[in-house]
Design an enzyme around this catalytic site. Structure first.
Site, short mmCIF file in Angstrom:
data_model
loop_
_atom_site.label_atom_id
_atom_site.label_comp_id
_atom_site.label_asym_id
_atom_site.label_seq_id
_atom_site.Cartn_x
_atom_site.Cartn_y
_atom_site.Cartn_z
N ARG A 1 3.50 -2.04 -5.28
CA ARG A 1 3.15 -3.46 -5.29
C ARG A 1 3.42 -4.10 -6.66
O ARG A 1 3.12 -3.54 -7.70
CB ARG A 1 1.66 -3.64 -4.96
CG ARG A 1 1.20 -5.08 -5.16
CD ARG A 1 -0.08 -5.38 -4.47
NE ARG A 1 -1.22 -4.67 -5.03
CZ ARG A 1 -2.45 -4.80 -4.55
NH1 ARG A 1 -2.68 -5.56 -3.50
NH2 ARG A 1 -3.43 -4.14 -5.11
N ARG B 1 -0.61 -4.55 -11.09
CA ARG B 1 -2.02 -4.74 -11.40
C ARG B 1 -2.56 -3.50 -12.11
O ARG B 1 -2.21 -2.39 -11.77
CB ARG B 1 -2.81 -4.98 -10.09
CG ARG B 1 -2.96 -6.43 -9.75
CD ARG B 1 -3.47 -6.69 -8.37
NE ARG B 1 -4.67 -5.95 -7.99
CZ ARG B 1 -5.31 -6.11 -6.84
NH1 ARG B 1 -4.85 -7.00 -5.96
NH2 ARG B 1 -6.38 -5.40 -6.55
N ARG C 1 -11.03 3.18 -6.17
CA ARG C 1 -11.25 2.03 -5.27
C ARG C 1 -11.35 2.47 -3.82
O ARG C 1 -12.18 1.98 -3.06
CB ARG C 1 -10.08 1.04 -5.41
CG ARG C 1 -10.16 0.20 -6.67
CD ARG C 1 -8.81 -0.35 -7.03
NE ARG C 1 -8.30 -1.32 -6.09
CZ ARG C 1 -7.00 -1.61 -5.92
NH1 ARG C 1 -6.09 -0.97 -6.64
NH2 ARG C 1 -6.62 -2.51 -5.07
N LYS D 1 -4.99 -7.17 3.46
CA LYS D 1 -5.87 -8.35 3.61
C LYS D 1 -5.17 -9.60 3.09
O LYS D 1 -5.13 -10.62 3.76
CB LYS D 1 -7.17 -8.16 2.80
CG LYS D 1 -8.03 -7.01 3.26
CD LYS D 1 -9.34 -6.95 2.48
CE LYS D 1 -9.17 -6.64 1.00
NZ LYS D 1 -8.59 -5.33 0.69
N ARG E 1 -18.29 -7.41 0.51
CA ARG E 1 -17.87 -6.01 0.43
C ARG E 1 -19.06 -5.07 0.44
O ARG E 1 -18.89 -3.86 0.52
CB ARG E 1 -17.17 -5.82 -0.90
CG ARG E 1 -15.69 -5.54 -0.84
CD ARG E 1 -15.31 -5.17 -2.26
NE ARG E 1 -13.95 -4.82 -2.47
CZ ARG E 1 -12.94 -5.65 -2.55
NH1 ARG E 1 -13.11 -6.92 -2.33
NH2 ARG E 1 -11.74 -5.20 -2.84
P1 G5P Z 1 -9.13 -7.27 -4.41
O1 G5P Z 1 -8.18 -8.14 -5.08
O2 G5P Z 1 -9.90 -7.76 -3.24
P2 G5P Z 1 -8.50 -4.89 -2.94
O3 G5P Z 1 -8.51 -3.61 -3.70
O4 G5P Z 1 -9.58 -5.05 -1.94
O5 G5P Z 1 -8.37 -5.94 -4.09
P3 G5P Z 1 -5.84 -5.38 -2.51
O6 G5P Z 1 -5.44 -4.26 -3.42
O7 G5P Z 1 -5.64 -6.77 -3.00
O8 G5P Z 1 -7.30 -5.15 -2.06
P4 G5P Z 1 -4.90 -6.08 0.11
O9 G5P Z 1 -5.08 -7.52 -0.22
O10 G5P Z 1 -5.72 -5.52 1.22
O11 G5P Z 1 -5.06 -5.14 -1.16
O12 G5P Z 1 -3.41 -5.77 0.45
P5 G5P Z 1 -2.04 -6.61 0.18
O13 G5P Z 1 -1.93 -7.00 -1.25
O14 G5P Z 1 -1.89 -7.66 1.22
O15 G5P Z 1 -1.00 -5.45 0.50
C1 G5P Z 1 -0.87 -4.35 -0.37
C2 G5P Z 1 0.62 -4.08 -0.64
O16 G5P Z 1 1.21 -3.60 0.57
C3 G5P Z 1 1.41 -5.33 -1.04
O17 G5P Z 1 2.40 -4.93 -1.99
C4 G5P Z 1 2.06 -5.78 0.28
O18 G5P Z 1 3.28 -6.49 0.06
C5 G5P Z 1 2.30 -4.43 0.96
N1 G5P Z 1 2.30 -4.44 2.42
C6 G5P Z 1 1.58 -5.18 3.29
N2 G5P Z 1 1.88 -4.85 4.56
C7 G5P Z 1 2.80 -3.85 4.50
C8 G5P Z 1 3.51 -3.07 5.47
O19 G5P Z 1 3.37 -3.24 6.69
N3 G5P Z 1 4.37 -2.13 5.01
C9 G5P Z 1 4.56 -1.92 3.66
N4 G5P Z 1 5.43 -0.98 3.28
N5 G5P Z 1 3.94 -2.63 2.71
C10 G5P Z 1 3.07 -3.58 3.12
O20 G5P Z 1 -10.21 -6.74 -5.46
C11 G5P Z 1 -9.82 -6.27 -6.71
C12 G5P Z 1 -11.04 -5.88 -7.52
O21 G5P Z 1 -11.85 -7.04 -7.71
C13 G5P Z 1 -13.24 -6.71 -7.63
C14 G5P Z 1 -13.30 -5.20 -7.56
O22 G5P Z 1 -13.31 -4.69 -8.88
C15 G5P Z 1 -11.98 -4.87 -6.87
O23 G5P Z 1 -11.56 -3.53 -7.12
N6 G5P Z 1 -13.79 -7.36 -6.44
C16 G5P Z 1 -15.07 -7.27 -6.04
N7 G5P Z 1 -16.13 -6.57 -6.55
C17 G5P Z 1 -17.30 -6.68 -5.88
N8 G5P Z 1 -17.45 -7.37 -4.74
C18 G5P Z 1 -16.42 -8.09 -4.19
N9 G5P Z 1 -16.60 -8.78 -3.05
C19 G5P Z 1 -15.17 -8.04 -4.86
N10 G5P Z 1 -13.96 -8.60 -4.58
C20 G5P Z 1 -13.14 -8.17 -5.55
MG MG Z 2 -5.56 -8.56 -2.00
#
Ligand code: G5P
Ligand code: MG
Length: 221
Positions: A126, A159, A170, A18, A92
């Protein structure tokens, strides 16, 4: 008359890309990328009560209560009434989606559908720069110098919630909460499946181009 402002959301499990996809969209189409997780992480350092409470949830990989995150996001959206925006990580839950529906009409919802094994691998590799939210991955987009942020030279960290126990929690939670949200948005939902962001990206770019003129070509993300 001013052109209509784009209201878009990106949904997807932890690690689905995302943040990565939103960053590219924001740069290519000149819109604001608003990550609920990044807003929460920024609030943690403030020493306030709200930050201390949020930390307890984030560390364990649990969702922050709806009223807390909804209030925070509504305040951020209020500041950006005149801008195109794209939400990352919000809504979410069904409760959050209904609150959002109360203040605007969404144009577009993108859902990233990535296999479970791929998610686990990505999160364990990451590294992030906490102050800016810049995200690296040791396989996909490593920093120029290992362990340091490209722009500031400051250290990168993992993280808390990327520890294996928190990741498992998660991923489990995501599915239950996301199902009714997807159902609610089915008329405007566009799903993209795959294991590589670079392969999904051209399709996302084409979709966005049909709604808002790009400011950068597809390759320059
Ligand atoms: P966040 O911050 O919203 P998540 O858990 O939803 O966290 P996260 O972990 O931030 O999502 P993402 O943004 O979907 O993941 O993914 P990203 O960071 O872009 O990519 C992940 C990794 O993969 C990175 O290292 C990237 O470089 C790599 N990558 C990307 N594409 C590729 C690929 O093609 N190949 C490879 N090899 N790697 C790749 O929420 C965190 C916490 O905040 C709270 C909750 O506690 C949550 O757990 N929270 C909420 N709680 C309630 N309601 C809400 N609306 C909330 N929002 C946040
Ligand atoms: Mg993210």
């Amino acid at each position: 008359m001013a052109s209509k402002l784009l209201r878009a959301v990106v949904l997807g499990p932890p690690g689905s890309g995302k943040g990565t996809v939103c960053e590219r969209i924001a740069r290519s189409f000149g819109l604001q990328h608003l990550s609920s997780g990044q807003f929460l992480r920024e609030s943690l350092g403030g020493g306030g009560e709200a930050g201390a409470l949020a930390q307890q949830y984030l560390e364990r990989g649990l969702l922050v209560p709806d009223h807390v995150i909804t209030r925070l996001m509504m305040a951020e959206l209020e500041k950006r009434r005149e801008q195109h925006w794209l939400l990352d990580g919000f809504p979410r839950t069904l409760g959050q989606a209904k609150a959002l529906d109360g203040i605007c009409q969404l144009d577009l919802v993108i859902s990233l559908n990535i296999p479970f094994e791929t998610l686990k691998d990505r999160l364990s590799a990451r590294w992030v720069h906490p102050a800016s939210g810049r995200v690296y991955n040791m396989d996909f987009n490593p920093p120029h110098t290992q362990g340091v942020d490209d722009l500031t030279g400051e250290p990168l960290v993992q993280r808390e919630d990327d520890r294996p126990e928190a990741v498992a929690a998660r991923l489990r939670k995501y599915k239950d909460a996301a199902k009714p949200v997807m159902e609610l948005y089915k008329g405007i939902l566009h799903s993209f499946s795959g294991t590589e962001t670079n392969k999904i990206w051209p399709y996302v770019y084409t979709l966005l181009s049909s709604r808002i003129p790009p400011v950068l070509p597809e390759e320059e993300h």
